[in-house]
Design an enzyme around this catalytic site. Structure first.
Site, PDB file in Angstrom:
ATOM      1  N   GLY A 180      12.090   5.286 -21.567  1.00 39.66           N
ATOM      2  CA  GLY A 180      12.793   4.063 -21.176  1.00 39.66           C
ATOM      3  C   GLY A 180      13.582   4.277 -19.899  1.00 39.66           C
ATOM      4  O   GLY A 180      14.793   4.526 -19.927  1.00 39.66           O
ATOM      5  N   TYR A 181      12.886   4.215 -18.785  1.00 36.66           N
ATOM      6  CA  TYR A 181      13.544   4.370 -17.486  1.00 36.66           C
ATOM      7  C   TYR A 181      13.621   3.016 -16.759  1.00 36.66           C
ATOM      8  O   TYR A 181      14.687   2.532 -16.423  1.00 36.66           O
ATOM      9  CB  TYR A 181      12.780   5.346 -16.589  1.00 36.66           C
ATOM     10  N   GLU A 187       2.297  23.453 -14.131  1.00 42.20           N
ATOM     11  CA  GLU A 187       1.310  23.235 -13.082  1.00 42.20           C
ATOM     12  C   GLU A 187       1.199  21.727 -12.916  1.00 42.20           C
ATOM     13  O   GLU A 187       1.143  20.978 -13.886  1.00 42.20           O
ATOM     14  CB  GLU A 187      -0.022  23.936 -13.416  1.00 42.20           C
ATOM     15  N   ASN A 216       2.377   4.197  -4.477  1.00 40.12           N
ATOM     16  CA  ASN A 216       1.806   4.894  -3.320  1.00 40.12           C
ATOM     17  C   ASN A 216       2.629   4.685  -2.049  1.00 40.12           C
ATOM     18  O   ASN A 216       2.663   5.556  -1.183  1.00 40.12           O
ATOM     19  CB  ASN A 216       0.354   4.472  -3.133  1.00 40.12           C
ATOM     20  N   GLU A 217       3.287   3.531  -1.953  1.00 41.84           N
ATOM     21  CA  GLU A 217       4.174   3.326  -0.797  1.00 41.84           C
ATOM     22  C   GLU A 217       5.329   4.331  -0.852  1.00 41.84           C
ATOM     23  O   GLU A 217       5.683   4.937   0.160  1.00 41.84           O
ATOM     24  CB  GLU A 217       4.719   1.894  -0.781  1.00 41.84           C
TER      25      GLU A 217
END
Ligand SMILES: Cc1cc2nc3c(=O)[nH]c(=O)nc-3n(C[C@H](O)[C@H](O)[C@H](O)COP(=O)(O)OP(=O)(O)OC[C@H]3O[C@@H](n4cnc5c(N)ncnc54)[C@H](O)[C@@H]3O)c2cc1C
Lengths: 371, 406
Positions: free
Chosen positions: B141-142, B258, B389-390
């Site tokens: 829950g962010y 990783e 992606n921005e």
């Protein structure tokens, strides 16, 4: 599994960068654009003293005995510095075919002199058909014993204007046949073309040009395949270095150039271009090294071929995107002859289409994947 | 530069392969029913109504847990296997090659490690074993309606009342909340402080009184995520991870996992290989569009781009294996992988021509169970979640290339 350079490769890279920053500054690159020979014999000798022409050549023939991956590390630096001259022609177009298919006598005759910087070679492969496949070769070869005579026109032959010898691909009755042809004979007529990169690509008219047979009569295309794969990968390595430098110049410029009261590099439209540039440069680097590693470590032939086709398909297109962004970020100054970024843009095109552009190699990939 | 395994790596790879060969339940083997629900199916299977599914999930989890491979990256003392980053990479690679469902979900990948670094002994003892056993599933829950990319502007308020916090506000996009037992959340504990410095990290039972979930149906008509509402939800102070008002930094802790994203590259490659194989089959020929040439070269491009993604993944693990922390490189992977995913599903859908309409996996007109058209929709949020992606490009440009912030 590790995608970093070895210690020896780091040393080679750093030494090359330092040497080329001193010996091959932008002024030299520009001078050679206007120079008739297109290279500096003094620098050529200094490079030989570094052991570069002989990097791949075994120690027994006066070379350093490094492997192909190491050569690509060096060529990345050549691309970065836009080193003019017949280095790739001599190493990839001369030393490599001699090492692959030369007789012991031919190796002994030519390789030490290549390593010492005393001989310049070039590969005379393409013709007015402008094809990279065997069907593109129409130049006639007539073999008699260990001699071969060529008649025909070779086109886009790099550095033929200064080459001592050409490795010529022609067709005899038995198929594609290679010969080592000295240029200082009346049967060889060389005319320079003016090219976008202002490099020295030439038309070479062979009119009864005599040479020694290289490899077996009719077996030339099989022999050329690994040569072409190496040459293609080498062009990718050159492109990677070229694109890396173009990108660095553009990022530096974006930090300095101020408009609307702030550096243009603080605008997202510019930032995102830079982010895409680094992605394309890094993507090019690793797919090129994958091909180089495949060659150097002797992976199965089909894997290597696919890796090389993938590398050239990607690098040709990705580095084009990089240099196009490089121009856009610079605005008007980038379009001037005086500013350096255009040197990269023009040279990218040469390497993009050398040994086939993206379309050519993408088709080859599709075929190999059975598509 | 070396794309091949060192002898030790090859040995570990063999160990993982042998294990899979022996232990992966038949129902999970490639091409068969891999379960449904979120996160590779295991979480849903674990609680399925169908006893066979439950059994399969537990059988796989039992086999993994004997080796500490539910949470291979966790230290051994907490029930993990303490694998090095390169071993984790090989483990992830091999599991992805056979599309094995990975137990654990966000418990293993996010909250467990966060507790290992920041939790008290009591918190670790209470939660870690249940994550490993699969008894408890977690949700995150962010995000909030007003706090997406600018997450630190979140407003859900937690007010201290004795040894409890009283939480009020709303979260959104809570993936799998409806299948989860516990929630970890970022809440505002100091509204006066600068935005990053007034946030705390809480964990709570998702059945807590006052906490309610409302389904959000996604554009693929699936119930994947939810809105989460808090009305005077009382959360014990002992459920706070880390210090009060340090929650942002707790949540952002970079864990020594990783983080190459190799599984994505592998699944894209597999997907392309399968499409190719299907197109050549008798069944597949019926679906191959007439003018296939247009798609053919696109597929070659996707194959090349998949190699680019592989190399990016290899680069990350090489950096980590040399003891360094990836910088902008991780953002390059996310950005490139997400865009490739979208291009790939577009190309694959194109291969089917008009059959690219069919959504129903059971339809006789669905090529390959309509997985590509579903992926065409399913890949849409890939460029949004985990940092759009921005945002990734911003990070590459500023943190990676040192360009000035806007
Ligand atoms: C399928 C899915 C599952 C999710 N699961 C969870 C979950 O389990 N738990 C959870 O807490 N959250 C989850 N999220 C939420 C996710 O983290 C957010 O969607 C994401 O952070 C983006 O926030 P936003 O949707 O509010 O978009 P916004 O932040 O409003 O962005 C809208 C657009 O603006 C652009 N933009 C925003 N800021 C900038 C900037 N500075 N520069 C340039 N462009 C910018 C974005 O790139 C985007 O294109 C999930 C999201 C999705 C789609």
């Amino acid at each position: 599994m590790d995608l970093g350079l070895s210690e020896q490769q780091e040393l080679l890279k750093n030494a090359a960068r330092e040497f080329l920053e001193n010996e091959c500054p932008e002024t030299h690159v520009r001078e050679m654009e206007e120079d008739d020979k297109g290279y500096s014999p003094v620098l050529w000798q200094k490079m030989a003293e570094q052991g570069w022409q002989g990097l791949l050549i075994p120690e027994e023939h006066g070379g350093a005995g490094f492997d192909f991956l190491d050569l690509c590390v060096l060529l990345e630096e050549f691309g970065r510095a836009l080193v003019p001259g017949p280095f790739m022609s001599t190493v990839l177009g001369g030393a490599v075919p001699l090492m692959e298919i030369g007789s012991d006598a031919q190796k002994a005759e030519f390789l030490p002199k290549i390593a010492s910087g005393d001989l310049i070679f070039s590969l005379a492969l393409t013709e007015p058909s402008a094809r990279f496949d065997e069907a593109g070769i129409e130049c006639q070869a007539s073999v008699s014993g260990s001699d071969v005579t060529f008649n025909g026109t070779k086109l886009f032959v790099p550095d033929a204007n200064v080459a001592d010898y050409l490795i010529v691909a022609g067709k005899s009755g038995s198929g594609t046949t290679l010969g080592i042809v000295a240029t200082d004979q009346p049967g060889v007529k060389v005319t320079q073309l003016q090219t976008i990169a202002r490099d020295k690509q030439c038309e070479v008219v062979l009119d009864g040009a005599k040479g020694q047979l290289l490899g077996a009569d009719g077996k030339g295309w099989d022999a050329l395949k690994p040569v072409i794969e190496k040459y293609t990968t080498a062009e990718c390595a050159y492109l990677v270095g070229l694109a890396q430098m173009d990108f660095e110049i553009a990022v530096d410029y974006a930090k300095e150039r101020v408009q609307f009261g702030r550096p243009i590099g603080s605008f997202q439209a510019i930032q995102h271009k830079c982010a895409d540039m680094v992605t394309d440069v890094d993507g090019s680097r690793f797919i090129m090294y994958k091909a180089a590693w495949s060659i150097a470590s002797g992976q199965p032939a089909a894997d290597t071929t696919l890796a090389v086709n993938m590398a050239k398909a990607w690098c040709s297109e990705a580095t084009r995107r990089v240099v196009a962004h490089g121009q856009q970020i610079h605005g008007g100054i980038g379009f001037t002859k005086d500013y350096k970024i255009q040197l990269f843009f023009r040279r990218q095109k040469r390497a993009e289409i050398a040994f086939g552009d993206s379309d050519f190699h993408r088709e080859a990939v599709a075929q190999q994947l059975g598509l | 530069m070396d794309w091949s395994d060192s002898p030790e790596q090859a040995e570990f790879r063999k160990e993982v392969r042998d294990f899979i060969q022996k232990e992966l339940p038949q129902a999970y083997r490639s091409g068969e029913d891999g379960g449904e629900g979120f996160e590779g199916g295991w979480q849903a299977d674990r609680k399925s109504e169908d006893p066979k599914r439950r059994e399969t999930a537990m059988q796989w989890a039992d086999a993994l847990s004997k080796k500490g491979w539910i949470a291979p990256a966790w230290p051994k003392e907490y029930g993990g296997a303490g694998l090095t980053t390169i071993e984790q990479f090989i483990y992830n690679q091999e599991m992805a090659e056979v599309a094995a469902p990975m137990p654990g979900g966000m418990g293993v990948s996010m909250i467990g490690p966060t507790m290992i670094v920041h939790g008290t002994d009591e918190q670790k003892a209470e939660h870690l074993p249940k994550i490993l056993s699969g008894e408890v599933a977690w949700a995150q829950g962010y995000s909030e309606p007003g706090a997406g990319s600018d997450l630190a502007s979140l407003q859900t308020r937690a007010v201290r009342d004795g040894d409890e916090y009283v939480v009020n506000g709303q979260k959104i996009w809570t993936s799998g909340g409806h299948q989860a037992d516990w929630l970890f959340a970022l809440v505002r504990t100091d509204p006066e402080a600068p935005k990053h410095r007034g946030i705390s990290f809480l964990v709570m039972d998702i059945k807590s009184p006052g906490l309610s979930l409302r389904p959000l149906i996604n554009m693929g008509w699936k119930h994947h995520f939810n809105e989460t509402f808090f009305e005077d939800v009382r959360v014990p102070v002992k459920n706070r991870i880390g210090e009060e008002n340090r929650g942002w930094y707790v949540g952002m802790t970079l864990l020594d996992f990783e983080r190459s994203g190799i599984a994505g590259a592998i699944s894209y490659k597999r997907s392309l290989d399968q499409v190719k194989k299907f197109l050549d089959s008798n069944e597949g020929k019926q679906f191959r569009r007439q003018d296939f040439d247009a798609v053919r070269l696109e597929m070659a491009d996707r194959a090349i781009e998949t190699q680019i993604l592989f190399n990016f993944a290899f680069r990350i693990v090489s950096i980590q294996n040399r003891g360094l922390v990836p910088n902008y490189e991780a953002s390059v992977n996310k950005m490139y992988g997400a865009e490739l995913h979208q291009r790939l599903s577009r190309t694959e859908t194109k291969a089917w021509g008009l059959y690219g309409n069919v959504w129903d996996p059971k339809s006789k007109y669905a090529p390959m169970k309509a997985e590509h058209v579903q992926d065409y929709v399913g890949s849409v949020p890939h460029t949004i979640f985990s940092g759009s992606n921005e945002i990734q490009r911003n990070v590459i440009a500023t943190r990676g290339l040192g360009l000035p912030r806007g």
